[in-house]
Design a protein around this motif. Structure first.
Motif, mmCIF file in Angstrom:
data_model
loop_
_atom_site.group_PDB
_atom_site.id
_atom_site.type_symbol
_atom_site.label_atom_id
_atom_site.label_comp_id
_atom_site.label_asym_id
_atom_site.label_seq_id
_atom_site.Cartn_x
_atom_site.Cartn_y
_atom_site.Cartn_z
ATOM 1 N N GLN A 7 0.824 -1.203 0.000
ATOM 2 C CA GLN A 7 0.000 0.000 0.000
ATOM 3 C C GLN A 7 0.861 1.256 0.000
ATOM 4 O O GLN A 7 0.619 2.183 -0.778
ATOM 5 C CB GLN A 7 -0.913 0.011 1.229
ATOM 6 N N THR A 8 1.855 1.285 0.862
ATOM 7 C CA THR A 8 2.710 2.455 0.987
ATOM 8 C C THR A 8 3.488 2.700 -0.299
ATOM 9 O O THR A 8 3.583 3.839 -0.763
ATOM 10 C CB THR A 8 3.681 2.288 2.180
ATOM 11 N N GLN A 9 4.042 1.643 -0.887
ATOM 12 C CA GLN A 9 4.790 1.782 -2.138
ATOM 13 C C GLN A 9 3.898 2.277 -3.264
ATOM 14 O O GLN A 9 4.266 3.184 -4.006
ATOM 15 C CB GLN A 9 5.408 0.446 -2.550
ATOM 16 N N LEU A 10 2.720 1.681 -3.398
ATOM 17 C CA LEU A 10 1.803 2.095 -4.459
ATOM 18 C C LEU A 10 1.374 3.543 -4.274
ATOM 19 O O LEU A 10 1.340 4.314 -5.232
ATOM 20 C CB LEU A 10 0.567 1.189 -4.490
ATOM 21 N N TRP A 11 1.032 3.905 -3.046
ATOM 22 C CA TRP A 11 0.588 5.271 -2.809
ATOM 23 C C TRP A 11 1.706 6.265 -3.113
ATOM 24 O O TRP A 11 1.468 7.285 -3.785
ATOM 25 C CB TRP A 11 0.091 5.466 -1.386
ATOM 26 N N ALA A 12 2.897 6.018 -2.625
ATOM 27 C CA ALA A 12 4.009 6.948 -2.838
ATOM 28 C C ALA A 12 4.281 7.139 -4.328
ATOM 29 O O ALA A 12 4.458 8.269 -4.803
ATOM 30 C CB ALA A 12 5.266 6.437 -2.128
ATOM 31 N N ALA A 13 4.299 6.051 -5.062
ATOM 32 C CA ALA A 13 4.561 6.142 -6.496
ATOM 33 C C ALA A 13 3.402 6.817 -7.224
ATOM 34 O O ALA A 13 3.613 7.680 -8.087
ATOM 35 C CB ALA A 13 4.813 4.754 -7.070
ATOM 36 N N LEU A 36 -9.042 -2.259 -12.874
ATOM 37 C CA LEU A 36 -8.730 -2.877 -14.166
ATOM 38 C C LEU A 36 -7.618 -3.914 -14.025
ATOM 39 O O LEU A 36 -7.694 -5.000 -14.599
ATOM 40 C CB LEU A 36 -8.345 -1.799 -15.179
ATOM 41 N N LYS A 37 -6.613 -3.604 -13.229
ATOM 42 C CA LYS A 37 -5.522 -4.553 -12.991
ATOM 43 C C LYS A 37 -6.056 -5.791 -12.266
ATOM 44 O O LYS A 37 -5.703 -6.933 -12.604
ATOM 45 C CB LYS A 37 -4.419 -3.881 -12.170
ATOM 46 N N TYR A 38 -6.925 -5.582 -11.294
ATOM 47 C CA TYR A 38 -7.498 -6.695 -10.550
ATOM 48 C C TYR A 38 -8.305 -7.628 -11.459
ATOM 49 O O TYR A 38 -8.117 -8.842 -11.432
ATOM 50 C CB TYR A 38 -8.377 -6.166 -9.404
ATOM 51 N N VAL A 39 -9.213 -7.064 -12.269
ATOM 52 C CA VAL A 39 -10.030 -7.932 -13.127
ATOM 53 C C VAL A 39 -9.176 -8.615 -14.190
ATOM 54 O O VAL A 39 -9.452 -9.758 -14.558
ATOM 55 C CB VAL A 39 -11.250 -7.217 -13.775
ATOM 56 N N LEU A 131 3.634 1.129 -13.247
ATOM 57 C CA LEU A 131 3.736 0.967 -11.797
ATOM 58 C C LEU A 131 2.822 -0.152 -11.305
ATOM 59 O O LEU A 131 3.241 -1.029 -10.557
ATOM 60 C CB LEU A 131 3.367 2.278 -11.102
ATOM 61 N N PHE A 132 1.570 -0.152 -11.752
ATOM 62 C CA PHE A 132 0.616 -1.152 -11.288
ATOM 63 C C PHE A 132 0.877 -2.530 -11.884
ATOM 64 O O PHE A 132 0.354 -3.521 -11.382
ATOM 65 C CB PHE A 132 -0.821 -0.712 -11.560
ATOM 66 N N THR A 133 1.685 -2.597 -12.914
ATOM 67 C CA THR A 133 2.026 -3.890 -13.505
ATOM 68 C C THR A 133 2.725 -4.780 -12.486
ATOM 69 O O THR A 133 2.563 -5.993 -12.489
ATOM 70 C CB THR A 133 2.909 -3.688 -14.754
ATOM 71 N N ASN A 134 3.460 -4.172 -11.582
ATOM 72 C CA ASN A 134 4.194 -4.936 -10.570
ATOM 73 C C ASN A 134 3.319 -5.362 -9.394
ATOM 74 O O ASN A 134 3.774 -6.075 -8.513
ATOM 75 C CB ASN A 134 5.382 -4.114 -10.054
ATOM 76 N N THR A 135 2.074 -4.907 -9.358
ATOM 77 C CA THR A 135 1.139 -5.317 -8.319
ATOM 78 C C THR A 135 0.459 -6.591 -8.778
ATOM 79 O O THR A 135 -0.046 -6.673 -9.886
ATOM 80 C CB THR A 135 0.079 -4.220 -8.077
#
Length: 174
Positions: A7-13, A36-39, A131-135
């Motif tokens: 959460q912290t990494q995603l928010w900061a980025a 979109l990433k989740y689905v 960024l979200f690709t790594n989640t």
């Protein structure tokens, strides 16, 4: 990696990539991409399961039978990632949201479709997609992770919007 670290990494980025967009507008950009990433990840899990079980991975009914949203080819995360650096990325994301709503009636009119607007920097949008690709929402607890990330982001957006930002957000602690 623990959920708080994610959460912290995603928010900061994500906040770093915000630029001059207000929090009240930016939250829809970010939360829409997270969904979109989740689905897409849930779809990819089901896709691999179909292959493993010798089913046609492009059979829409196979996904619906397990309550997984059908994601058309041009709305899948890997397609968006491969086009993230294109100046048309905003249009592609809007089209992806439209396609997902079209093929999943329960989502009709729910997803944000304002990624092509002029005020949204397309370079930053592409960086946000990268960024979200790594989640990874491909684990067994993906729904929990999505909910926790979403809740964390809502709280952070409420904080960054100031006094009125949290009007419709009640922190879990309350």
């Amino acid at each position: 990696m623990e959920i708080q670290d994610i959460q912290t990494q995603l928010w900061a980025a994500a906040d770093k990539l915000r630029g001059n967009i207000s929090s009240s507008d930016y939250k829809y950009v970010v939360l829409g991409l997270i969904f979109l990433k989740y689905v897409s990840d849930a779809f990819e899990n089901q896709y691999q399961k179909a292959i493993d079980e010798n089913y046609d991975p492009e059979d829409r009914d196979y996904y619906l039978a397990d309550n997984v949203f059908w994601v058309p080819k041009d709305a899948r995360w890997d397609y968006l990632v491969s086009n993230a650096k294109q100046p048309t990325i905003g249009v592609l994301v809007d089209d992806a949201m439209d396609a997902i709503e079209r093929d999943n009636p329960s989502l009709k009119g729910v997803l944000p479709k304002n990624y092509a607007r002029e005020a949204l920097d397309k370079r930053r949008l592409g960086e946000l997609i990268d960024l979200f690709t790594n989640t990874n929402f491909k684990s067994d607890n993906a729904k929990d992770l999505l909910g926790q990330v979403y809740e964390y982001f809502m709280g952070m957006f409420a904080d960054s919007e100031g006094k009125h930002g949290g009007e419709f957000y009640t922190p879990r602690s309350i």
